[in-house]
Design a protein around this motif. Structure first.
Motif, PDB file in Angstrom:
ATOM      1  N   SER A 178      -7.418   2.375  -4.489  1.00 50.08           N
ATOM      2  CA  SER A 178      -8.180   1.574  -3.532  1.00 50.08           C
ATOM      3  C   SER A 178      -9.637   2.009  -3.406  1.00 50.08           C
ATOM      4  O   SER A 178     -10.447   1.286  -2.815  1.00 50.08           O
ATOM      5  CB  SER A 178      -7.509   1.642  -2.157  1.00 50.08           C
ATOM      6  OG  SER A 178      -7.437   2.987  -1.694  1.00 50.08           O
ATOM      7  N   TRP A 212      -2.686   1.002  -4.220  1.00 51.52           N
ATOM      8  CA  TRP A 212      -2.297  -0.301  -3.691  1.00 51.52           C
ATOM      9  C   TRP A 212      -1.756  -1.184  -4.813  1.00 51.52           C
ATOM     10  O   TRP A 212      -2.273  -1.178  -5.937  1.00 51.52           O
ATOM     11  CB  TRP A 212      -3.496  -1.002  -3.059  1.00 51.52           C
ATOM     12  CG  TRP A 212      -4.048  -0.321  -1.840  1.00 51.52           C
ATOM     13  CD1 TRP A 212      -3.595   0.829  -1.245  1.00 51.52           C
ATOM     14  CD2 TRP A 212      -5.175  -0.749  -1.071  1.00 51.52           C
ATOM     15  NE1 TRP A 212      -4.361   1.145  -0.151  1.00 51.52           N
ATOM     16  CE2 TRP A 212      -5.341   0.198  -0.016  1.00 51.52           C
ATOM     17  CE3 TRP A 212      -6.050  -1.823  -1.161  1.00 51.52           C
ATOM     18  CZ2 TRP A 212      -6.355   0.082   0.927  1.00 51.52           C
ATOM     19  CZ3 TRP A 212      -7.061  -1.946  -0.216  1.00 51.52           C
ATOM     20  CH2 TRP A 212      -7.207  -1.000   0.819  1.00 51.52           C
ATOM     21  N   LYS A 254       0.843  -1.186   0.000  1.00 50.60           N
ATOM     22  CA  LYS A 254       0.000   0.000   0.000  1.00 50.60           C
ATOM     23  C   LYS A 254       0.880   1.238   0.000  1.00 50.60           C
ATOM     24  O   LYS A 254       1.862   1.305   0.736  1.00 50.60           O
ATOM     25  CB  LYS A 254      -0.921   0.020   1.227  1.00 50.60           C
ATOM     26  CG  LYS A 254      -1.908  -1.138   1.272  1.00 50.60           C
ATOM     27  CD  LYS A 254      -2.781  -1.082   2.517  1.00 50.60           C
ATOM     28  CE  LYS A 254      -3.753  -2.253   2.559  1.00 50.60           C
ATOM     29  NZ  LYS A 254      -4.609  -2.220   3.774  1.00 50.60           N
TER      30      LYS A 254
END
Length: 279
Positions: free
Chosen positions: A271, A251, A246
């Protein structure tokens, strides 16, 4: 990468940067790989400190934010990176491990509307910060900022780690916070330790974070909309992915199964368009 005479070299046989630290102890037969963040402001500064007679600390490798690697201690000699530490029945992990330091500021504090290192007072942009709680924090502890690792650092860690596991048959990959949990917090929640451990040791990740796409979603070559979309994307809605790393809202994911005729699709996505589905 590969190892010759306890030094890391490239596959073509050329040497990586090597600067001998004066802080090397007795001979060892390493069993573990221990990962750290430097909590400093640059890889060069860390290397210089590890080579200073005054520091009394060292590590085998330092990995800069661009993925470049400097070795300071041969892998069959003790480096002074672990301090007071224990893993299982073993204490004093310096004598049982290889230490890698990654150039990373570590835990950051909020000051003047910015994320700031409490040590160097250097500030970091939101795009380089992950807000999270540490896994060893007591329940109810508020999250703090963590300096994000770069994709180049993760890749270099994997390349070095694979060579080390192959050469020395290492039994496990640990964080400093595993072997000194009451004292240390590195490498911190932004580092994908479970995934790195699984990939280096050929194990299944016991705790993969699985998500489902909520819309058509492009997977890109890096963490940002300016990075190229990868072949096989956009992913259709309801595609299952596992999170590898992340970096803020971006991500790195591993797409489960074949999608649009492409297997083993790994890349970066936003994300916002993922929903958790559990392990």
């Amino acid at each position: 990468m590969k190892i010759r005479n306890h030094r890391l070299i490239r596959d073509d046989g050329s040497a990586l940067a090597y600067l001998a630290s004066p802080h090397a102890g007795r001979s060892i037969s390493p069993r573990f790989l221990v990962l750290h963040y430097t909590a400093g402001s640059s890889a060069g500064g860390t290397v210089a400190w590890f080579c200073s007679p005054a520091s009394r600390v060292s590590a085998h490798l330092v990995i800069a934010r661009d993925g470049s690697v400097t070795q300071l201690v041969p892998f069959n000699r003790e480096a002074w990176h672990a301090g007071q530490s224990r893993w299982g029945s073993l204490s004093g992990l310096n004598h049982h491990s290889i230490g890698i330091e990654l150039d990373n500021a570590g835990c950051l504090i909020r000051s003047g509307g910015k994320w700031v290192s409490p040590l160097s007072r250097r500030s970091y942009p939101e795009s380089e910060v992950t807000v999270a709680c540490h896994r060893n924090d007591p329940p109810g502890t508020p999250p703090c900022g963590w300096h994000a690792y770069t994709p180049e650092q993760i890749e270099a860690t994997l390349e070095c780690g694979m060579a080390l596991v192959d050469q020395y048959g290492l039994a496990d990959v640990l964080g400093h916070d595993d072997i000194a949990p009451g004292r240390k917090r590195d490498p911190g929640p932004d580092f994908p330790l479970e995934s790195v451990r699984a990939r280096l040791l050929g194990r299944r990740d016991d705790h993969p974070e699985r998500y489902r796409t909520t819309a058509r979603l492009y997977v890109r070559s890096g963490p940002g909309p300016e990075c190229a979309a990868l072949p096989g994307t956009p992913l259709p809605p309801a595609t299952v992915v596992e999170v590898l790393a992340k970096r803020g809202l971006w991500w790195e994911v591993d797409v489960v199964g074949e999608v649009n005729g492409v297997m083993d699709l790994v890349g970066w996505c936003h994300s916002k368009y993922l929903e958790a589905i559990g392990g």
